[in-house]
Scaffold this motif. Sequence first.
Motif, PDB file in Angstrom:
ATOM      1  N   THR A  35       0.822  -1.212   0.000  1.00 60.62           N
ATOM      2  CA  THR A  35       0.000   0.000   0.000  1.00 60.62           C
ATOM      3  C   THR A  35       0.853   1.257   0.000  1.00 60.62           C
ATOM      4  OG1 THR A  35      -1.743  -1.194   1.191  1.00 60.62           O
ATOM      5  CG2 THR A  35      -1.853   1.208   1.199  1.00 60.62           C
ATOM      6  N   ILE A  36       1.920   1.261   0.799  1.00 55.27           N
ATOM      7  CA  ILE A  36       2.823   2.420   0.824  1.00 55.27           C
ATOM      8  C   ILE A  36       3.465   2.634  -0.549  1.00 55.27           C
ATOM      9  CG2 ILE A  36       4.998   3.291   1.772  1.00 55.27           C
ATOM     10  CD1 ILE A  36       4.226   2.038   4.427  1.00 55.27           C
ATOM     11  N   THR A  37       3.877   1.538  -1.198  1.00 59.30           N
ATOM     12  CA  THR A  37       4.449   1.641  -2.549  1.00 59.30           C
ATOM     13  C   THR A  37       3.442   2.233  -3.523  1.00 59.30           C
ATOM     14  OG1 THR A  37       5.822  -0.308  -2.087  1.00 59.30           O
ATOM     15  CG2 THR A  37       5.571   0.349  -4.386  1.00 59.30           C
ATOM     16  N   ALA A  38       2.183   1.798  -3.416  1.00 56.32           N
ATOM     17  CA  ALA A  38       1.148   2.321  -4.307  1.00 56.32           C
ATOM     18  C   ALA A  38       0.907   3.810  -4.059  1.00 56.32           C
ATOM     19  CB  ALA A  38      -0.148   1.538  -4.109  1.00 56.32           C
ATOM     20  N   ILE A  39       0.878   4.203  -2.787  1.00 59.30           N
ATOM     21  CA  ILE A  39       0.641   5.616  -2.458  1.00 59.30           C
ATOM     22  C   ILE A  39       1.805   6.478  -2.945  1.00 59.30           C
ATOM     23  CG2 ILE A  39       0.397   7.253  -0.556  1.00 59.30           C
ATOM     24  CD1 ILE A  39      -1.120   5.083   0.966  1.00 59.30           C
ATOM     25  N   VAL A  40       3.042   5.994  -2.778  1.00 55.55           N
ATOM     26  CA  VAL A  40       4.204   6.735  -3.275  1.00 55.55           C
ATOM     27  C   VAL A  40       4.133   6.884  -4.795  1.00 55.55           C
ATOM     28  CG1 VAL A  40       6.717   6.649  -3.546  1.00 55.55           C
ATOM     29  CG2 VAL A  40       5.679   6.114  -1.342  1.00 55.55           C
ATOM     30  N   GLY A  41       3.722   5.806  -5.474  1.00 57.45           N
ATOM     31  CA  GLY A  41       3.576   5.883  -6.928  1.00 57.45           C
ATOM     32  C   GLY A  41       2.544   6.913  -7.347  1.00 57.45           C
ATOM     33  N   LEU A  42       1.436   6.959  -6.603  1.00 61.33           N
ATOM     34  CA  LEU A  42       0.410   7.956  -6.906  1.00 61.33           C
ATOM     35  C   LEU A  42       0.917   9.372  -6.655  1.00 61.33           C
ATOM     36  CD1 LEU A  42      -2.754   6.209  -5.399  1.00 61.33           C
ATOM     37  CD2 LEU A  42      -2.412   6.814  -7.797  1.00 61.33           C
ATOM     38  N   ALA A  43       1.677   9.548  -5.570  1.00 57.39           N
ATOM     39  CA  ALA A  43       2.153  10.884  -5.224  1.00 57.39           C
ATOM     40  C   ALA A  43       3.243  11.368  -6.176  1.00 57.39           C
ATOM     41  CB  ALA A  43       2.670  10.885  -3.786  1.00 57.39           C
ATOM     42  N   VAL A  44       4.125  10.467  -6.585  1.00 56.50           N
ATOM     43  CA  VAL A  44       5.267  10.864  -7.417  1.00 56.50           C
ATOM     44  C   VAL A  44       4.896  10.937  -8.894  1.00 56.50           C
ATOM     45  CG1 VAL A  44       7.594  10.199  -8.150  1.00 56.50           C
ATOM     46  CG2 VAL A  44       6.918   9.947  -5.757  1.00 56.50           C
ATOM     47  N   ARG A  45       4.293   9.889  -9.406  1.00 55.16           N
ATOM     48  CA  ARG A  45       4.011   9.837 -10.834  1.00 55.16           C
ATOM     49  C   ARG A  45       2.607  10.302 -11.191  1.00 55.16           C
ATOM     50  NH1 ARG A  45       6.351   4.839 -14.055  1.00 55.16           N
ATOM     51  NH2 ARG A  45       5.702   6.357 -15.613  1.00 55.16           N
ATOM     52  N   GLY A  46       1.672  10.049 -10.283  1.00 46.47           N
ATOM     53  CA  GLY A  46       0.296  10.437 -10.577  1.00 46.47           C
ATOM     54  C   GLY A  46      -0.334   9.520 -11.616  1.00 46.47           C
ATOM     55  N   LEU A  47      -1.609   9.726 -11.865  1.00 42.62           N
ATOM     56  CA  LEU A  47      -2.336   8.908 -12.832  1.00 42.62           C
ATOM     57  C   LEU A  47      -2.280   9.551 -14.213  1.00 42.62           C
ATOM     58  CD1 LEU A  47      -5.495   7.957 -10.735  1.00 42.62           C
ATOM     59  CD2 LEU A  47      -3.603   6.445 -11.355  1.00 42.62           C
ATOM     60  N   ASN A  48      -2.134   8.713 -15.208  1.00 46.16           N
ATOM     61  CA  ASN A  48      -2.152   9.174 -16.595  1.00 46.16           C
ATOM     62  C   ASN A  48      -3.611   9.219 -17.058  1.00 46.16           C
ATOM     63  OD1 ASN A  48      -1.578   9.798 -19.253  1.00 46.16           O
ATOM     64  ND2 ASN A  48      -1.024   7.690 -19.799  1.00 46.16           N
ATOM     65  N   MET A  49      -4.247  10.342 -16.783  1.00 47.72           N
ATOM     66  CA  MET A  49      -5.668  10.464 -17.096  1.00 47.72           C
ATOM     67  C   MET A  49      -5.889  10.533 -18.602  1.00 47.72           C
ATOM     68  SD  MET A  49      -6.709  10.358 -14.041  1.00 47.72           S
ATOM     69  CE  MET A  49      -8.463  10.638 -14.252  1.00 47.72           C
TER      70      MET A  49
END
Length: 369
Positions: A35-49
Amino acid sequence: MSKLGNLGARLHRGEISYDFVGKRKIWYGVSILITITAIVGLAVRGLNMGIEFQGGAVFTTPTKMSTSVAQAEEYADAASGHQAVVQKLGNGSLRIQIAGIDTGQSDRIKQELAKDLNLDPEKLAADLVGPSWGEQIANKAWEGLAIFMVLVVIYLAIAFEWRMAIAALVALIHDITITTGIYALVGFEVTPGTVIGLLTILGYSLYDTVVVFDSLKEQTKDITKQSRFTYSDIANRSINGTLVRSINTTVVALLPVAGLLFIGGGFLGAGTLNDISLSLFVGLAAGAYSSIFIATPLVADLKEREPAMKALTKRVLAKRAQTGADEEHPEARATAGDDVDDAAPAVVGPRNQSAPRNRGRGRTSGKRR
């Protein structure tokens, strides 16, 4: 019977088992790390909308284009100044998506693309997507997700109990976070198809969790009237009893989704399948994991905080300690009152089963009068 079927039958009867609940701290640690890895990925890279959420233009070329996808991306990037997404469709045409441009920019980009692709501008179809439409989709998706979560909690609290409702909610949030984090790390485009896939896997995850909860509810009736098993013991039996079924349903569900993702989207190049297939693949796997390793162990943790369950655990552990002492020192066993269905009364020392051989010994001889 197949080996897997025989294993499932033995797990269901309790002949063999794996201590899922006893090792719950390991599973909690693994889930927290993911979960922490996923949250870091969201914070750093964000979603490709996708363009549906950002707004922009979509250009579609005629069929049987000789231009490659990489070359078309270069042309689109140079003409628009934005990063373009190019997909080759089944009929040989190219679909060029450019996000964040307005109507005026769209007309100019269309002219330049037509020139670079050696096309008549009239043959290059252009569709504009407004950002307000994508915003409405996103808002409706969040509203639907919130309503879904509330209804799930209410239903599980009524059908089972509030602890199971909380555990199921935690498992669902766990699945959503992991799936969106994978999207951020991989960089796949988020489209309305992604939202559909996400809502689909939430229903699947909930279904798998409810199956285990139903078995747990059935086996814990009148649990305080015995002193052989703790709540965690029975929770572990419920997981083992439905384990093979969970594995079978998950594998059967993952096979066609894996075909869409790896064969359709990867090998055949049908990129339009990636948005929904990735959310389904990751979500199905995460849902099966959370049902076994998160939801039920969490219910056991919450349930054993009750005073009645604490007293039951104390009785069970005391009885097991006494049983171990009796087995180690059989000469010191003593009869102790317990539940009728728990154990047979203990016997102190060897039982003398020999009866007196001559009941008349000691009487004076003589004729009986």
